[in-house]
Design a protein around this motif. Structure first.
Motif, PDB file in Angstrom:
ATOM      1  N   SER A  31     -29.744 -25.602 -16.525  1.00 50.19           N
ATOM      2  CA  SER A  31     -29.089 -25.892 -17.808  1.00 50.19           C
ATOM      3  C   SER A  31     -29.930 -26.902 -18.586  1.00 50.19           C
ATOM      4  N   GLU A  32     -29.697 -26.939 -19.895  1.00 51.90           N
ATOM      5  CA  GLU A  32     -30.465 -27.846 -20.744  1.00 51.90           C
ATOM      6  C   GLU A  32     -30.146 -29.305 -20.420  1.00 51.90           C
ATOM      7  N   GLU A  33     -28.865 -29.594 -20.090  1.00 51.26           N
ATOM      8  CA  GLU A  33     -28.482 -30.965 -19.794  1.00 51.26           C
ATOM      9  C   GLU A  33     -29.135 -31.435 -18.494  1.00 51.26           C
ATOM     10  N   ALA A  34     -29.164 -30.556 -17.488  1.00 51.58           N
ATOM     11  CA  ALA A  34     -29.784 -30.938 -16.202  1.00 51.58           C
ATOM     12  C   ALA A  34     -31.292 -31.134 -16.377  1.00 51.58           C
ATOM     13  N   PHE A  35     -31.919 -30.292 -17.189  1.00 50.09           N
ATOM     14  CA  PHE A  35     -33.362 -30.441 -17.405  1.00 50.09           C
ATOM     15  C   PHE A  35     -33.661 -31.749 -18.115  1.00 50.09           C
ATOM     16  N   THR A  36     -32.824 -32.075 -19.074  1.00 50.32           N
ATOM     17  CA  THR A  36     -33.045 -33.341 -19.811  1.00 50.32           C
ATOM     18  C   THR A  36     -32.864 -34.540 -18.889  1.00 50.32           C
ATOM     19  N   GLU A  37     -31.844 -34.486 -17.991  1.00 48.32           N
ATOM     20  CA  GLU A  37     -31.632 -35.601 -17.061  1.00 48.32           C
ATOM     21  C   GLU A  37     -32.781 -35.722 -16.072  1.00 48.32           C
ATOM     22  N   ARG A  38     -33.299 -34.619 -15.563  1.00 49.41           N
ATOM     23  CA  ARG A  38     -34.430 -34.666 -14.632  1.00 49.41           C
ATOM     24  C   ARG A  38     -35.656 -35.293 -15.297  1.00 49.41           C
ATOM     25  N   MET A  39     -35.947 -34.882 -16.499  1.00 45.40           N
ATOM     26  CA  MET A  39     -37.111 -35.419 -17.197  1.00 45.40           C
ATOM     27  C   MET A  39     -36.957 -36.908 -17.466  1.00 45.40           C
ATOM     28  N   ARG A  40     -35.710 -37.364 -17.740  1.00 49.42           N
ATOM     29  CA  ARG A  40     -35.484 -38.790 -17.974  1.00 49.42           C
ATOM     30  C   ARG A  40     -35.695 -39.576 -16.688  1.00 49.42           C
ATOM     31  N   ASN A  41     -35.228 -39.036 -15.537  1.00 49.68           N
ATOM     32  CA  ASN A  41     -35.444 -39.709 -14.265  1.00 49.68           C
ATOM     33  C   ASN A  41     -36.894 -39.820 -13.907  1.00 49.68           C
ATOM     34  N   LEU A  42     -37.662 -38.731 -14.144  1.00 53.36           N
ATOM     35  CA  LEU A  42     -39.090 -38.754 -13.823  1.00 53.36           C
ATOM     36  C   LEU A  42     -39.828 -39.769 -14.723  1.00 53.36           C
ATOM     37  N   GLN A  43     -39.426 -39.898 -15.982  1.00 54.88           N
ATOM     38  CA  GLN A  43     -40.055 -40.880 -16.858  1.00 54.88           C
ATOM     39  C   GLN A  43     -39.776 -42.309 -16.369  1.00 54.88           C
ATOM     40  N   GLN A  44     -38.525 -42.571 -15.819  1.00 53.14           N
ATOM     41  CA  GLN A  44     -38.241 -43.901 -15.289  1.00 53.14           C
ATOM     42  C   GLN A  44     -39.053 -44.189 -14.038  1.00 53.14           C
ATOM     43  N   ILE A  45     -39.262 -43.166 -13.201  1.00 56.41           N
ATOM     44  CA  ILE A  45     -40.084 -43.358 -11.994  1.00 56.41           C
ATOM     45  C   ILE A  45     -41.546 -43.632 -12.415  1.00 56.41           C
ATOM     46  N   GLU A  46     -42.008 -42.903 -13.429  1.00 59.19           N
ATOM     47  CA  GLU A  46     -43.409 -43.093 -13.869  1.00 59.19           C
ATOM     48  C   GLU A  46     -43.584 -44.491 -14.475  1.00 59.19           C
TER      49      GLU A  46
END
Length: 460
Positions: free
Chosen positions: A442-457
């Protein structure tokens, strides 16, 4: 008889009576109105000369360049309105060669500025000199109010006419009579119109005698006169035979460069207005007056007789300066064609714009969208094309390589999750799903995953 029939009879009788009265008292008369020169006469100052030659059975035509000599026959007559139209030595030689073959040319000599060459006059040894300038038509009002124009010299034309009209209203006339003196003669018939020829001093006229013994008078403009060395040796006054072409063979002897005839003026000593040269089988006539045969002067004295005598049996070609019509004249002349062509062009444009095939296309969006709208549109496009999973996989693989977690064991993954949890505050489950979990659907799950990866980076 009914009232309607009685009314018709009365109307018919009334109409008949009116017609009888009209035929009884009607008187037909003609009046000639001077509407001035036509547009054709204004454009062509030699129109009267052309019509006179046409009436004599001679064909007339016009030329614009001296190169027309190449197409003339020896029987033709060429009138050159200005010697400056023979613009180089080659053209002068062509003209003289045509004359030597039997051509007849009449050239008006032009007095140029200092340093300006006149090729034809140089070939003939003739110079254009300044005359007295005492010309009848120098004052244009002289033609309308006579010699009274000299009393108002120095005044403008409007001032001159106002002064003349004032004198007429006061009853003054050229004889000095008062209105009371001339009242007795008011009932007498009007005096005949003045003669066509202007009142010129006889000493300013050139008198030629034809072979029939008749005298012919010409009025040349003395502003410019012609001079030849032969005139200095023979004498420009009194030595030339006044016979008009009757004794040309007995005139001055010499080569082709010497004139065979000239006409002098009594009151001029600077030169003569008229010279003739024999060149081979032809005749070259030089004149100093360009307006002698123009429409406003050809009817004076015997100017038209000179034109008839100088014309040969062939065509008469007028080589005059081209006169171009002004823009308003051209607009009036071609207004119908201009507006007709414009109407046809407008009709063709309307037909072209009115034809289309299929439904009308939507008007394109002219306003530019913002940056956020552009990013959102790109995201929707990548999501529809199923490219988000590949984008997420590449981003996650780059982070795992930096963390050393690609192909890591469970123990290594747990240790990385504990460290990242302490650094980012994200739960271990969210970190595990973001780094090693299945792609979102889903678009919401994809957006949340990308936000988490940006915080890890951000904490690396």
């Amino acid at each position: 008889m009914t009232a309607k029939r009685i009314l018709l009879v009365l109307v018919s009788l009334l109409i008949g009576a009116l017609v009888a009265l009209f035929l009884t008292f009607f008187e037909r008369y003609e009046r000639q109105l001077d509407r001035g020169w036509s547009a054709k006469a204004i454009r062509n100052p030699y129109l009267a000369a052309e019509r006179f030659l046409d009436a004599r059975g001679l064909e007339t035509r016009r030329a614009d360049n001296i190169a027309a000599v190449a197409g003339l026959s020896p029987q033709d007559t060429l009138y050159v309105a200005s010697s400056s139209q023979v613009y180089n030595g080659e053209r002068a030689r062509e003209l003289l060669d045509w004359i030597e073959r039997g051509g007849n040319a009449v050239v008006v000599a032009r007095r140029g500025t200092e340093g300006e060459r006149d090729w034809l006059l140089e070939e003939l040894g003739v110079t254009a000199e300044t005359g007295s300038g005492d010309f009848f038509f120098t004052n244009p009002m002289r033609r309308f109010i006579g010699e009274e124009a000299e009393e108002y010299s120095g005044k403008s034309a409007s001032e001159l006419l106002r002064e003349h009209n004032r004198k007429l209203r006061e009853g003054e006339n050229t004889d000095g009579e008062t209105p009371e003196d001339s009242g007795a003669d008011a009932a007498e018939p009007a005096a005949p119109e003045p003669p066509e020829d202007p009142d010129v001093d006889p000493s300013a006229l050139v008198t030629l005698t034809s072979d029939s013994g008749h005298d012919y008078r010409l009025h040349f403009n003395p502003t410019t006169l012609l001079w030849h060395p032969t005139l200095d040796s023979e004498g420009a006054s009194g030595d030339s035979d006044p016979a008009f072409w009757a004794n040309m063979e007995n005139e001055t002897a010499g080569g082709d460069s010497d004139p065979v005839f000239w006409a002098d003026m009594e009151n001029e000593t600077a030169g003569v207005p008229f010279i003739q040269f024999e060149r081979g089988d032809g005749l070259l006539t030089l004149m100093a007056d360009a307006g002698l045969w123009q429409s406003d002067r050809i009817g004076h004295f015997d100017h038209v007789f000179l034109l008839e005598q100088l014309a040969s049996d062939g065509d008469f070609v007028f080589l005059t300066r081209p006169q171009f019509d002004s823009l308003p004249v051209l607009a009036r002349r071609y207004a119908r064609e201009f507006f007709g062509a414009g109407a046809l062009a407008l009709l063709a444009w309307l037909l072209l714009r009115s034809r289309r095939f299929g439904p009308r296309a939507a008007e394109p969006e002219t306003a530019r969208r913002s940056l956020l709208e552009h990013i959102a549109a790109c995201g929707h496009y990548y999501w529809r094309e199923d490219r988000c999973s590949a984008l997420l996989a590449r981003y996650r693989d780059s982070l795992l390589r930096r963390l050393g977690g690609d192909n890591a064991s469970q123990k290594t993954r747990r240790r990385l999750c504990e460290q990242l949890n302490a650094a980012t505050g994200l739960g271990e489950t969210r970190i595990t799903d973001s780094l090693w979990g299945q792609p979102p659907h889903s678009e919401e799950a994809f957006t949340e995953r990308m936000r988490n990866l940006q915080q890890i980076e951000a904490v690396l």
